[in-house]
Structure formats: structure tokens, C-alpha cells
Enzyme design. Structure first.
Site, PDB file in Angstrom:
ATOM      1  N   CYS A  69      -6.710   4.481   5.404  1.00 37.42           N
ATOM      2  CA  CYS A  69      -5.949   4.469   4.144  1.00 37.42           C
ATOM      3  C   CYS A  69      -4.439   4.427   4.433  1.00 37.42           C
ATOM      4  CB  CYS A  69      -6.286   5.718   3.337  1.00 37.42           C
ATOM      5  SG  CYS A  69      -5.203   5.936   1.909  1.00 37.42           S
ATOM      6  N   SER A 153       0.962   9.831  -2.631  1.00 42.21           N
ATOM      7  CA  SER A 153       1.517   9.776  -1.273  1.00 42.21           C
ATOM      8  C   SER A 153       3.044   9.732  -1.256  1.00 42.21           C
ATOM      9  CB  SER A 153       0.955   8.570  -0.523  1.00 42.21           C
ATOM     10  OG  SER A 153       1.328   7.368  -1.163  1.00 42.21           O
ATOM     11  N   TYR A 200      -3.058  -5.420  -1.827  1.00 40.65           N
ATOM     12  CA  TYR A 200      -4.256  -5.033  -2.601  1.00 40.65           C
ATOM     13  C   TYR A 200      -4.395  -5.912  -3.838  1.00 40.65           C
ATOM     14  CZ  TYR A 200      -5.082  -1.094   0.410  1.00 40.65           C
ATOM     15  OH  TYR A 200      -5.383  -0.336   1.506  1.00 40.65           O
TER      16      TYR A 200
HETATM   17  N1  LIG Z   1      -1.199   6.321  -5.546  1.00 40.37           N
HETATM   18  C1  LIG Z   1      -2.028   6.785  -4.548  1.00 40.37           C
HETATM   19  C2  LIG Z   1      -3.056   5.742  -4.130  1.00 40.37           C
HETATM   20  C3  LIG Z   1      -3.986   6.258  -3.102  1.00 40.37           C
HETATM   21  C4  LIG Z   1      -5.215   5.364  -2.959  1.00 40.37           C
HETATM   22  O1  LIG Z   1      -5.422   4.386  -3.704  1.00 40.37           O
HETATM   23  N2  LIG Z   1      -6.043   5.664  -1.957  1.00 40.37           N
HETATM   24  C5  LIG Z   1      -7.237   4.894  -1.752  1.00 40.37           C
HETATM   25  C6  LIG Z   1      -7.544   4.753  -0.272  1.00 40.37           C
HETATM   26  S1  LIG Z   1      -6.523   3.643   0.575  1.00 40.37           S
HETATM   27  C7  LIG Z   1      -8.430   5.640  -2.303  1.00 40.37           C
HETATM   28  O2  LIG Z   1      -8.589   6.806  -2.030  1.00 40.37           O
HETATM   29  N3  LIG Z   1      -9.278   4.929  -3.041  1.00 40.37           N
HETATM   30  C8  LIG Z   1     -10.467   5.488  -3.590  1.00 40.37           C
HETATM   31  C9  LIG Z   1     -10.565   5.265  -5.071  1.00 40.37           C
HETATM   32  O3  LIG Z   1      -9.674   4.639  -5.655  1.00 40.37           O
HETATM   33  O4  LIG Z   1     -11.529   5.732  -5.645  1.00 40.37           O
HETATM   34  C10 LIG Z   1      -1.140   7.205  -3.418  1.00 40.37           C
HETATM   35  O5  LIG Z   1      -0.266   6.429  -3.026  1.00 40.37           O
HETATM   36  O6  LIG Z   1      -1.293   8.315  -2.951  1.00 40.37           O
END
Ligand SMILES: N[C@@H](CCC(=O)N[C@@H](CS)C(=O)NCC(=O)O)C(=O)O
Length: 337
Positions: A69, A153, A200
Site C-alpha cells: 500500500c 495517510s 489508481y
Molecule cells: N486516503 C487514504 C487511502 C488509503 C487507501 O486507499 N488504502 C488502500 C490500500 S493501498 C486500502 O486500504 N484499500 C482497501 C479499501 O479501500 O477497502 C490514505 O491516504 O490514507
């Protein structure tokens, strides 16, 4: 994949694109703050969006991430660059998304050694038994209150960079220096929209048009960064006439650490799995040299795993890779200057 509805995990079969074919990232909803002294007014943090604040303390907070991630990667990078490994713990989910979302897997060594969870969504439930939303990485967890402080994040990066100074190593850089804050915020936000999230938007696009628009954004940003790193003019207004070695001049900042995870995944993952294939990172001499310089920075190499990126992004996906065939290349030499 799936999401939580009223504290309960519900599986989903596909990532939905909007009717116009564009893919839009769901906003993070857990956005409290750890501040230096636990008060709301703390230098370095954006406006008061937090409903709650927590004091910075050693041993109190724990990060949950996943190696593949990129959003978790940036938080892991700030943790090592600031020398906070003994101050903030880290648990890593297994590098694959399952029908239970992110899971832990003791057999392959990815365990939640703090709470012993089997899946990340258990932590979301533990934090708020009525939580509705995605169970994403990264997560910043408070051990005292057993709550998620933040699952955004960019906020976690900012907290670790600016609020844990007392606990950071003596030679920790100032990743968000006062005189560069506007410049850092502007460039980081542009890189986020066009590149970090742009890949993405390209990879998950539901139409040709949405894919092409996103991919052109990605390469316009890479071209601009290449020009910036290669010329003094790119840093107009900044009081140095020496290019680089970092995006904002001679010192490493948040922007560099937010960019690196995307560059690290570019050729082995985004180029093929997300069809971002106009050029490779290695076709950009300044950017490629810069990425390798960051890779050689103390502690950074240990946060990156190119093989996991290659296999993770090419894992079976009904839409993008139904047979789950993983490319064997490219082989890149990150270690040689
Ligand atoms: N806005 C979030 C996005 C985090 C994110 O999309 N993480 C992904 C992994 S790369 C995730 O956990 N996806 C699982 C989901 O959306 O259910 C951040 O930047 O912390």
C-alpha cells in the site's frame, strides 16, 4: 474486498467506477490528531478538522500498514526517517486484499502483534462498534484509548513529521520547514491528484476516456517533475541556485516522502497492471536518479519490496487480470547510483 456497515464487515465483489467511468477514492473519515502537547492549537497542523486530539507520547501509538500500500508506505517512511521506530510500533498486514479486506497471516509472518486481530476490520470495529466505511491502511492506533486516531495517510505523515520532535532522533530532518510550507502543500497536493492517485484513476477507470485522461495526467506530472529536478528554474522563488537533490532544494521534505512510494511502484506495477505505459520511470534520467537517491537514504530501502509490488498489483482481478498471470520483469537496479 468489502466495507463496514454499522460495525459489521460486508463483502463486495468489485470496485465500483462511477457511471462516467471515472474511479473516485472514498475520503478518509477518521481524522483526529496527535499533537505535541495534546492541545488543539499546534503549529504545523492544518485547520481544526479534528473532533478529538491526543498527546504525543512514546510507546502509545501503533501504525498498521501493508507493504504494497503506497499510502501506508509514506507513513512507514516518515517513521524511519524521523527515527521513531522505538516510539511508534508497526504491524503489517499480509500483502494481499481478500474478501475480508486486509488480513494478518501468522504463517507468512504478518501478524498483529499488538491486538492479535485476524483482519484489519476488527480494529475498526474495536475502535467504533458502529463504524461504517472502508477499512483501509494505514491506521494510527492509540493503545490507551483503544481507538483509531486517523486513517488518513497525509495527516499521519504530518503528525509524525511535526508533532513527535521530542522523541525523534537528533539528526532527524525538518520535513515541513516553516519557510517552505506553502510550496510543500501546493506541490504535494498537485502530485497527489495527478500522480499518487492518478495511477489508481488510470488503473481502475471504467471507460477508455477516463483511462486516457488519468494516464495523461500521470505523465504530465512525471514530465513536470523531471523538468523540476533538472532545472534551477523549477524552484523559482526558493532561495537556492543549486538544483536538488530534493524537490524543494537541499533538504528532504514531506513531498519527497509522499512521492517515493509511487515512483517505487511505477515500473514494476503501475506501468503494466494499471496501463500507465507511455514511459517508464527509468526513461526519466533525473527522476530515476532522484528515486535511487531516496532509496539509499538511511532506512528507506528496508521499507520497499519491489517483488511484493510486482506480485501484489498483478494478483488475480476479474477486471484487470482474470488469469492472475504475473509478469517476470522488469528487473531494475535500485542499488547502483
Ligand atoms: N486516503 C487514504 C487511502 C488509503 C487507501 O486507499 N488504502 C488502500 C490500500 S493501498 C486500502 O486500504 N484499500 C482497501 C479499501 O479501500 O477497502 C490514505 O491516504 O490514507
Amino acid at each position: 474486498m468489502g466495507r463496514m456497515i454499522d460495525g459489521v464487515w460486508v463483502t463486495e465483489t468489485q470496485i465500483a467506477a462511477d457511471p462516467d467511468g471515472a474511479w473516485r477514492r472514498a475520503p478518509s473519515v477518521l481524522r483526529d490528531w496527535v499533537t505535541r502537547d495534546g492541545t488543539r492549537a499546534s503549529d504545523g497542523l492544518p485547520g481544526a478538522i479534528a473532533s478529538d486530539v491526543y498527546p504525543a507520547e512514546a510507546g502509545r501509538y501503533h501504525l498498521y500498514g501493508a507493504i504494497n500500500c503506497p499510502w501506508a508506505h509514506r507513513t512507514a517512511l516518515v517513521r524511519v526517517v524521523m527515527g521513531l521506530e522505538d516510539v511508534i510500533g508497526l504491524s503489517t498486514c499480509a500483502p494481499r486484499l481478500t474478501d475480508q479486506g486486509w488480513v494478518f497471516d501468522a504463517v507468512s509472518g504478518f501478524t498483529d502483534h499488538l491486538c492479535g486481530s485476524a483482519a484489519l476490520h476488527e480494529l475498526y470495529h474495536r475502535s467504533d462498534p458502529g463504524y461504517s466505511g472502508r477499512a483501509t491502511t494505514p491506521v494510527l492506533w492509540d493503545r490507551h484509548r483503544e481507538k483509531i486516531v486517523s486513517n488518513e495517510s497525509a495527516d499521519i505523515v504530518r503528525m509524525l513529521a511535526t508533532q513527535f520532535g521530542t522523541f525523534a532522533s537528533q539528526d532527524a530532518p525538518d520535513l515541513y520547514p516553516c519557510d517552505l510550507r506553502d510550496e510543500i502543500d501546493a506541490l504535494s497536493s498537485e502530485i497527489h491528484d495527478r500522480l499518487n492517485n492518478g495511477v489508481y484513476r488510470a488503473g481502475f477507470a471504467g471507460t477508455q476516456e477516463a483511462y486516457e485522461g488519468a494516464t495523461r495526467d500521470v505523465f504530465a506530472m512525471l514530465d513536470a517533475l523531471e523538468a523540476r529536478l533538472g532545472s534551477v528554474a523549477g524552484r523559482a522563488g526558493h532561495a537556492t541556485d543549486t538544483p536538488g537533490p530534493f524537490l524543494h532544494g537541499s533538504s528532504l521534505t514531506e513531498t519527497d516522502l509522499r512521492l517515493f512510494p509511487t515512483l517505487a511502484r511505477f515500473d514494476v506495477a503501475y506501468h503494466s497492471a494499471f496501463k500507465c505505459n507511455l514511459r517508464r520511470l527509468t526513461d526519466y534520467p533525473h527522476l530515476w536518479g532522484y528515486a535511487k537517491r531516496l532509496y539509499r537514504h538511511d532506512g528507506v530501502a528496508a521499507t520497499a519490496d519491489f517483488d511484493i509490488y510486482r506480485r501484489g498489483y498483478h494478483s488475480p482481478s476479474a477486471k484487470r487480470n482474470p488469469l492472475g498471470i504475473v509478469p517476470i520483469g522488469p528487473q531494475l537496479d535500485w542499488a547502483t547510483p
